[in-house]
Design an enzyme around this catalytic site. Sequence first.
Site, PDB file in Angstrom:
ATOM      1  N   ASP A 219     -72.608 172.990 108.702  1.00 49.39           N
ATOM      2  CA  ASP A 219     -73.724 172.273 108.849  1.00 49.39           C
ATOM      3  C   ASP A 219     -73.436 170.678 109.027  1.00 49.39           C
ATOM      4  OD1 ASP A 219     -73.244 173.177 105.830  1.00 49.39           O
ATOM      5  OD2 ASP A 219     -73.420 171.128 105.949  1.00 49.39           O
TER       6      ASP A 219
ATOM      7  N   ASP B 224     -65.571 174.754 101.937  1.00 50.73           N
ATOM      8  CA  ASP B 224     -67.288 174.722 102.001  1.00 50.73           C
ATOM      9  C   ASP B 224     -67.688 176.140 102.588  1.00 50.73           C
ATOM     10  OD1 ASP B 224     -69.913 172.718 103.284  1.00 50.73           O
ATOM     11  OD2 ASP B 224     -69.759 173.980 101.632  1.00 50.73           O
ATOM     12  N   SER B 225     -67.397 177.162 101.955  1.00 52.26           N
ATOM     13  CA  SER B 225     -67.684 178.511 102.614  1.00 52.26           C
ATOM     14  C   SER B 225     -68.605 179.026 101.969  1.00 52.26           C
ATOM     15  CB  SER B 225     -66.537 179.450 102.873  1.00 52.26           C
ATOM     16  OG  SER B 225     -66.393 179.800 101.355  1.00 52.26           O
TER      17      SER B 225
ATOM     18  N   GLY C  17     -60.918 180.265 109.176  1.00 47.48           N
ATOM     19  CA  GLY C  17     -60.086 179.085 108.355  1.00 47.48           C
ATOM     20  C   GLY C  17     -58.791 179.705 107.904  1.00 47.48           C
TER      21      GLY C  17
HETATM   22  N1  SAM Z   1     -72.939 174.939 100.985  1.00 45.43           N
HETATM   23  C1  SAM Z   1     -72.945 176.247 101.356  1.00 45.43           C
HETATM   24  C2  SAM Z   1     -72.459 177.066 100.078  1.00 45.43           C
HETATM   25  O1  SAM Z   1     -72.160 176.512  99.070  1.00 45.43           O
HETATM   26  O2  SAM Z   1     -72.653 178.452 100.196  1.00 45.43           O
HETATM   27  C3  SAM Z   1     -71.977 176.512 102.311  1.00 45.43           C
HETATM   28  C4  SAM Z   1     -72.470 176.142 103.688  1.00 45.43           C
HETATM   29  S1  SAM Z   1     -71.496 176.224 105.218  1.00 45.43           S
HETATM   30  C5  SAM Z   1     -73.176 176.506 106.181  1.00 45.43           C
HETATM   31  C6  SAM Z   1     -70.856 177.811 104.849  1.00 45.43           C
HETATM   32  C7  SAM Z   1     -70.064 177.960 106.286  1.00 45.43           C
HETATM   33  O3  SAM Z   1     -68.868 178.843 105.877  1.00 45.43           O
HETATM   34  C8  SAM Z   1     -70.804 178.879 107.386  1.00 45.43           C
HETATM   35  O4  SAM Z   1     -71.097 178.078 108.294  1.00 45.43           O
HETATM   36  C9  SAM Z   1     -69.771 180.041 107.655  1.00 45.43           C
HETATM   37  O5  SAM Z   1     -69.763 180.304 109.051  1.00 45.43           O
HETATM   38  C10 SAM Z   1     -68.526 179.505 107.166  1.00 45.43           C
HETATM   39  N2  SAM Z   1     -67.451 180.418 106.866  1.00 45.43           N
HETATM   40  C11 SAM Z   1     -67.542 181.684 106.259  1.00 45.43           C
HETATM   41  N3  SAM Z   1     -66.488 182.418 106.504  1.00 45.43           N
HETATM   42  C12 SAM Z   1     -65.484 181.547 107.023  1.00 45.43           C
HETATM   43  C13 SAM Z   1     -64.263 181.617 107.402  1.00 45.43           C
HETATM   44  N4  SAM Z   1     -63.290 182.720 107.155  1.00 45.43           N
HETATM   45  N5  SAM Z   1     -63.351 180.530 108.088  1.00 45.43           N
HETATM   46  C14 SAM Z   1     -64.325 179.328 108.410  1.00 45.43           C
HETATM   47  N6  SAM Z   1     -65.593 179.180 108.127  1.00 45.43           N
HETATM   48  C15 SAM Z   1     -66.081 180.327 107.421  1.00 45.43           C
END
Ligand code: SAM
Length: 280
Positions: free
Chosen positions: A88, A157-158, A140
């Site tokens: 985001d 921040d996943s 990641g």
């Molecule tokens: N602030 C939020 C929370 O605390 O739950 C997280 C926000 S951010 C939108 C979460 C992001 O993690 C998503 O955009 C998702 O695509 C990403 N994500 C999930 N698994 C991932 C991975 N293995 N590698 C990179 N990004 C990942």
Amino acid sequence: MDGSIFIEQDPFAPITYIYKISEILYHQKSDYQDIQVLKNDYFGKMLVLDNVIQLTEKDEFFYHEMLAHVAMHAHENPQTVLIIGGGDGGTLREVLKHKSVKQADLIDIDGKVIEVSKQFFPSLSCSFSDKRANVMPMDGAKHIRETKTRYDIVIIDSTDPVGPAKSLCTDEFYAGVKNVLNDTGIFVEQTESIHFHRDFIVEIQEKWRKLFNIVNLFYVPLATYAGNWWTFSIASKKYQVTRPNRKKEIDTRFYDEQVHVNSFVTDAIYQKLMTNKLDW
Ligand code: SAM
């Protein structure tokens, strides 16, 4: 979702939050998750992934400021930063407020989230155009295995540790994070709520204590995450983290030196948490 309400389905929480919805602005499935942008009269626009609220316009800064600035101020001169997740842009926006930052790599597995944030959340995605930012759609865990860059700060921040984020909470992944951190590196990750997710918090803290000498837990009050007492785990190769090691020279709405110090879990609660003696 009923036409006028959104019922959040948090896979880990024994509570269900319901929000009145004035408008559905976006709803598509990407290759990785179901993505919604909903409108609520009080919280404004809300980003929802797999039916779990990720952020709202109203209160996102509490989370993004604390996820970024405790680590960024514990480090004396953070220049290279890695954000995994955070598609985001909120955490990237906070990191790039620091003049010391020369390079900020943002690795989110889902390029669609980055696109949706550009379209609906300009106040968060504003940082994508910063020339210091490298925004890459990738797993990641793959980046940690392959990158030759060495970072001062790594921020996870996943989404919750299910689905695509499962690869971000293995022993191998954490050993990889330690490897890509410089000798003064600091690592921080959102680690869910003390009210509902204690086992997860203890598991992360125990895993990190096998890799880092300095490991601690701090938190932020957050109305829109299930359990509200929302934690961040932090690990450091050199610096003490429970107070800032340099002056705050950036604008924030919540974080400051006193918030930094007060946000750490007390020693008494930490000991009870880690020895399963919390009786509430
Ligand atoms: N602030 C939020 C929370 O605390 O739950 C997280 C926000 S951010 C939108 C979460 C992001 O993690 C998503 O955009 C998702 O695509 C990403 N994500 C999930 N698994 C991932 C991975 N293995 N590698 C990179 N990004 C990942």
